[in-house]
Design a protein around this motif. Structure first.
Motif, PDB file in Angstrom:
ATOM      1  N   LEU A  30     -14.565  37.630  14.722  1.00 21.37           N
ATOM      2  CA  LEU A  30     -15.396  38.530  15.529  1.00 21.37           C
ATOM      3  C   LEU A  30     -14.659  38.952  16.798  1.00 21.37           C
ATOM      4  CD1 LEU A  30     -18.967  36.963  15.212  1.00 21.37           C
ATOM      5  CD2 LEU A  30     -18.054  38.999  14.073  1.00 21.37           C
ATOM      6  N   ALA A  31     -13.931  38.014  17.404  1.00 23.06           N
ATOM      7  CA  ALA A  31     -13.160  38.347  18.607  1.00 23.06           C
ATOM      8  C   ALA A  31     -12.055  39.349  18.273  1.00 23.06           C
ATOM      9  CB  ALA A  31     -12.571  37.082  19.213  1.00 23.06           C
ATOM     10  N   ALA A  32     -11.388  39.155  17.143  1.00 23.57           N
ATOM     11  CA  ALA A  32     -10.333  40.089  16.729  1.00 23.57           C
ATOM     12  C   ALA A  32     -10.914  41.473  16.463  1.00 23.57           C
ATOM     13  CB  ALA A  32      -9.620  39.558  15.488  1.00 23.57           C
ATOM     14  N   ALA A  33     -12.093  41.527  15.870  1.00 20.23           N
ATOM     15  CA  ALA A  33     -12.746  42.818  15.610  1.00 20.23           C
ATOM     16  C   ALA A  33     -13.098  43.510  16.924  1.00 20.23           C
ATOM     17  CB  ALA A  33     -13.999  42.620  14.760  1.00 20.23           C
ATOM     18  N   ALA A  34     -13.592  42.748  17.875  1.00 13.43           N
ATOM     19  CA  ALA A  34     -13.940  43.329  19.174  1.00 13.43           C
ATOM     20  C   ALA A  34     -12.691  43.831  19.895  1.00 13.43           C
ATOM     21  CB  ALA A  34     -14.669  42.294  20.027  1.00 13.43           C
ATOM     22  N   THR A  35     -11.608  43.087  19.795  1.00 11.87           N
ATOM     23  CA  THR A  35     -10.350  43.503  20.421  1.00 11.87           C
ATOM     24  C   THR A  35      -9.833  44.798  19.795  1.00 11.87           C
ATOM     25  OG1 THR A  35      -9.783  41.208  20.885  1.00 11.87           O
ATOM     26  CG2 THR A  35      -7.980  42.784  20.915  1.00 11.87           C
ATOM     27  N   ALA A  36      -9.882  44.877  18.479  1.00 10.51           N
ATOM     28  CA  ALA A  36      -9.427  46.085  17.786  1.00 10.51           C
ATOM     29  C   ALA A  36     -10.297  47.284  18.152  1.00 10.51           C
ATOM     30  CB  ALA A  36      -9.430  45.859  16.281  1.00 10.51           C
ATOM     31  N   GLU A  37     -11.597  47.054  18.259  1.00 12.80           N
ATOM     32  CA  GLU A  37     -12.506  48.140  18.638  1.00 12.80           C
ATOM     33  C   GLU A  37     -12.206  48.627  20.050  1.00 12.80           C
ATOM     34  OE1 GLU A  37     -17.291  49.092  18.845  1.00 12.80           O
ATOM     35  OE2 GLU A  37     -16.603  47.007  18.914  1.00 12.80           O
ATOM     36  N   THR A  38     -11.964  47.686  20.958  1.00 13.23           N
ATOM     37  CA  THR A  38     -11.639  48.045  22.340  1.00 13.23           C
ATOM     38  C   THR A  38     -10.334  48.839  22.391  1.00 13.23           C
ATOM     39  OG1 THR A  38     -12.754  46.067  23.140  1.00 13.23           O
ATOM     40  CG2 THR A  38     -11.180  47.092  24.634  1.00 13.23           C
ATOM     41  N   GLU A  39      -9.356  48.387  21.610  1.00 17.07           N
ATOM     42  CA  GLU A  39      -8.077  49.101  21.577  1.00 17.07           C
ATOM     43  C   GLU A  39      -8.268  50.534  21.069  1.00 17.07           C
ATOM     44  OE1 GLU A  39      -3.768  48.989  19.286  1.00 17.07           O
ATOM     45  OE2 GLU A  39      -5.049  47.214  19.218  1.00 17.07           O
ATOM     46  N   ALA A  40      -9.051  50.697  20.022  1.00 15.27           N
ATOM     47  CA  ALA A  40      -9.294  52.040  19.477  1.00 15.27           C
ATOM     48  C   ALA A  40      -9.986  52.925  20.508  1.00 15.27           C
ATOM     49  CB  ALA A  40     -10.123  51.944  18.201  1.00 15.27           C
ATOM     50  N   LYS A  41     -10.971  52.367  21.200  1.00 10.70           N
ATOM     51  CA  LYS A  41     -11.682  53.156  22.219  1.00 10.70           C
ATOM     52  C   LYS A  41     -10.747  53.558  23.355  1.00 10.70           C
ATOM     53  CE  LYS A  41     -16.355  51.414  21.499  1.00 10.70           C
ATOM     54  NZ  LYS A  41     -17.471  50.629  22.058  1.00 10.70           N
ATOM     55  N   GLN A  42      -9.904  52.624  23.783  1.00  7.91           N
ATOM     56  CA  GLN A  42      -8.966  52.939  24.861  1.00  7.91           C
ATOM     57  C   GLN A  42      -7.972  54.021  24.430  1.00  7.91           C
ATOM     58  OE1 GLN A  42      -7.293  49.098  25.794  1.00  7.91           O
ATOM     59  NE2 GLN A  42      -8.913  48.602  27.260  1.00  7.91           N
ATOM     60  N   LEU A  43      -7.500  53.940  23.201  1.00  6.14           N
ATOM     61  CA  LEU A  43      -6.577  54.957  22.704  1.00  6.14           C
ATOM     62  C   LEU A  43      -7.241  56.325  22.650  1.00  6.14           C
ATOM     63  CD1 LEU A  43      -4.771  52.955  19.884  1.00  6.14           C
ATOM     64  CD2 LEU A  43      -3.717  53.889  21.949  1.00  6.14           C
ATOM     65  N   LEU A  53       0.180  61.549  26.644  1.00  7.88           N
ATOM     66  CA  LEU A  53       1.217  62.030  25.733  1.00  7.88           C
ATOM     67  C   LEU A  53       0.636  62.383  24.370  1.00  7.88           C
ATOM     68  CD1 LEU A  53       4.011  59.440  26.589  1.00  7.88           C
ATOM     69  CD2 LEU A  53       3.820  61.800  27.385  1.00  7.88           C
ATOM     70  N   GLY A  54      -0.666  62.378  24.277  1.00 12.95           N
ATOM     71  CA  GLY A  54      -1.350  62.681  23.025  1.00 12.95           C
ATOM     72  C   GLY A  54      -1.038  64.069  22.503  1.00 12.95           C
ATOM     73  N   ALA A  55      -0.836  64.992  23.418  1.00 13.08           N
ATOM     74  CA  ALA A  55      -0.522  66.355  22.994  1.00 13.08           C
ATOM     75  C   ALA A  55       0.874  66.418  22.371  1.00 13.08           C
ATOM     76  CB  ALA A  55      -0.615  67.301  24.176  1.00 13.08           C
ATOM     77  N   LEU A  56       1.784  65.565  22.863  1.00 16.36           N
ATOM     78  CA  LEU A  56       3.151  65.564  22.341  1.00 16.36           C
ATOM     79  C   LEU A  56       3.284  64.756  21.053  1.00 16.36           C
ATOM     80  CD1 LEU A  56       5.122  65.053  25.679  1.00 16.36           C
ATOM     81  CD2 LEU A  56       4.872  67.169  24.376  1.00 16.36           C
ATOM     82  N   PHE A  57       2.529  63.671  20.983  1.00 15.04           N
ATOM     83  CA  PHE A  57       2.622  62.761  19.831  1.00 15.04           C
ATOM     84  C   PHE A  57       1.243  62.478  19.218  1.00 15.04           C
ATOM     85  CE2 PHE A  57       5.943  61.522  22.895  1.00 15.04           C
ATOM     86  CZ  PHE A  57       7.065  61.821  22.148  1.00 15.04           C
ATOM     87  N   PRO A  58       0.566  63.504  18.729  1.00 14.60           N
ATOM     88  CA  PRO A  58      -0.794  63.270  18.211  1.00 14.60           C
ATOM     89  C   PRO A  58      -0.807  62.360  16.975  1.00 14.60           C
ATOM     90  CG  PRO A  58      -0.073  65.494  17.713  1.00 14.60           C
ATOM     91  CD  PRO A  58       0.968  64.901  18.611  1.00 14.60           C
ATOM     92  N   ASP A  59       0.220  62.478  16.135  1.00 20.14           N
ATOM     93  CA  ASP A  59       0.254  61.634  14.932  1.00 20.14           C
ATOM     94  C   ASP A  59       0.344  60.154  15.293  1.00 20.14           C
ATOM     95  OD1 ASP A  59       0.091  63.845  13.346  1.00 20.14           O
ATOM     96  OD2 ASP A  59       2.254  63.963  12.943  1.00 20.14           O
ATOM     97  N   HIS A  62      -3.095  59.045  16.490  1.00 19.14           N
ATOM     98  CA  HIS A  62      -4.037  58.980  15.368  1.00 19.14           C
ATOM     99  C   HIS A  62      -3.740  57.772  14.475  1.00 19.14           C
ATOM    100  CE1 HIS A  62      -6.200  62.636  16.201  1.00 19.14           C
ATOM    101  NE2 HIS A  62      -5.056  63.297  16.361  1.00 19.14           N
ATOM    102  N   ARG A  63      -2.453  57.505  14.259  1.00 16.46           N
ATOM    103  CA  ARG A  63      -2.065  56.365  13.425  1.00 16.46           C
ATOM    104  C   ARG A  63      -2.469  55.044  14.085  1.00 16.46           C
ATOM    105  NH1 ARG A  63       3.575  56.051  13.421  1.00 16.46           N
ATOM    106  NH2 ARG A  63       3.500  58.267  12.966  1.00 16.46           N
ATOM    107  N   ARG A  64      -2.235  54.951  15.387  1.00 15.93           N
ATOM    108  CA  ARG A  64      -2.605  53.708  16.086  1.00 15.93           C
ATOM    109  C   ARG A  64      -4.125  53.522  16.125  1.00 15.93           C
ATOM    110  NH1 ARG A  64       0.013  52.488  21.535  1.00 15.93           N
ATOM    111  NH2 ARG A  64      -1.090  50.557  21.100  1.00 15.93           N
ATOM    112  N   ILE A  65      -4.859  54.594  16.308  1.00 15.16           N
ATOM    113  CA  ILE A  65      -6.324  54.518  16.296  1.00 15.16           C
ATOM    114  C   ILE A  65      -6.810  54.097  14.912  1.00 15.16           C
ATOM    115  CG2 ILE A  65      -8.445  55.883  16.456  1.00 15.16           C
ATOM    116  CD1 ILE A  65      -6.970  57.555  18.651  1.00 15.16           C
TER     117      ILE A  65
END
Length: 127
Positions: A30-43, A53-59, A62-65
Motif C-alpha cells: 500500500l505504501a509503494a502504491a501511494a508513493t507511485a501515485e504521488t510520483e505520477a501526480k507530481q510528474l 521540460l515537458g514541452a521538449l520531452f513529452p514522451d 508520458h512514459r514516466r507517468i
C-alpha cells in the motif's frame, strides 16, 4: 519427544508470525502504491507548468507517468493478494489456537483429576 501441547504452542507462535509477515507485506504494498501515485501526480503537475521540460520531452514524461501508474496498479494488486493471505493466516491461527486451548484445558483437567485421586489415596492411607 515433545507433547502435543508444546507443539501446538510453537505452531501458534509460527502462525502469528506468518500473519504478521503478511500484514507487513500488505502495508508495504500500500505504501509503494501511494508513493507511485504521488510520483505520477507530481510528474503531471510538473509537466503542466510553463517552465517544465515537458514541452521538449513529452514522451519521457508520458512514459514516466505511465510507469508510475503501472507500479501503483501492480502494488495495489499485490496488496489485494496479501489480503487473501492475511485472511487465510488468520483462519489458520484461530484454528491452531482453539486446538491449543482445548489441549491445555484437557491437560489441566487431567492434572486436577490426578490431584484429586492423590488426595483420595492419601485419605485412604490415613484411615
Amino acid at each position: 519427544m515433545s507433547t502435543r501441547k508444546e507443539r501446538l504452542k510453537k505452531l501458534v507462535k509460527v502462525q502469528e508470525q506468518l500473519k504478521a509477515l503478511h500484514e507487513t507485506r500488505h502495508a508495504a504494498f500500500l505504501a509503494a502504491a501511494a508513493t507511485a501515485e504521488t510520483e505520477a501526480k507530481q510528474l503531471v503537475e510538473h509537466f503542466d507548468q510553463a517552465d517544465s521540460l515537458g514541452a521538449l520531452f513529452p514522451d519521457l514524461y508520458h512514459r514516466r507517468i505511465a510507469n508510475a501508474l503501472q507500479r501503483q496498479e501492480a502494488s495495489l494488486e499485490s496488496a489485494r493478494q496479501e489480503v487473501g493471505l492475511i485472511a487465510t493466516a488468520t483462519a489458520r491461527t484461530n484454528m491452531v489456537e482453539r486446538a491449543y486451548k482445548d489441549v491445555r484445558r484437557q491437560d489441566e483437567r487431567e492434572r486436577s483429576d490426578r490431584d484429586r485421586l492423590d488426595l483420595i489415596a492419601q485419605k485412604r492411607g490415613q484411615e
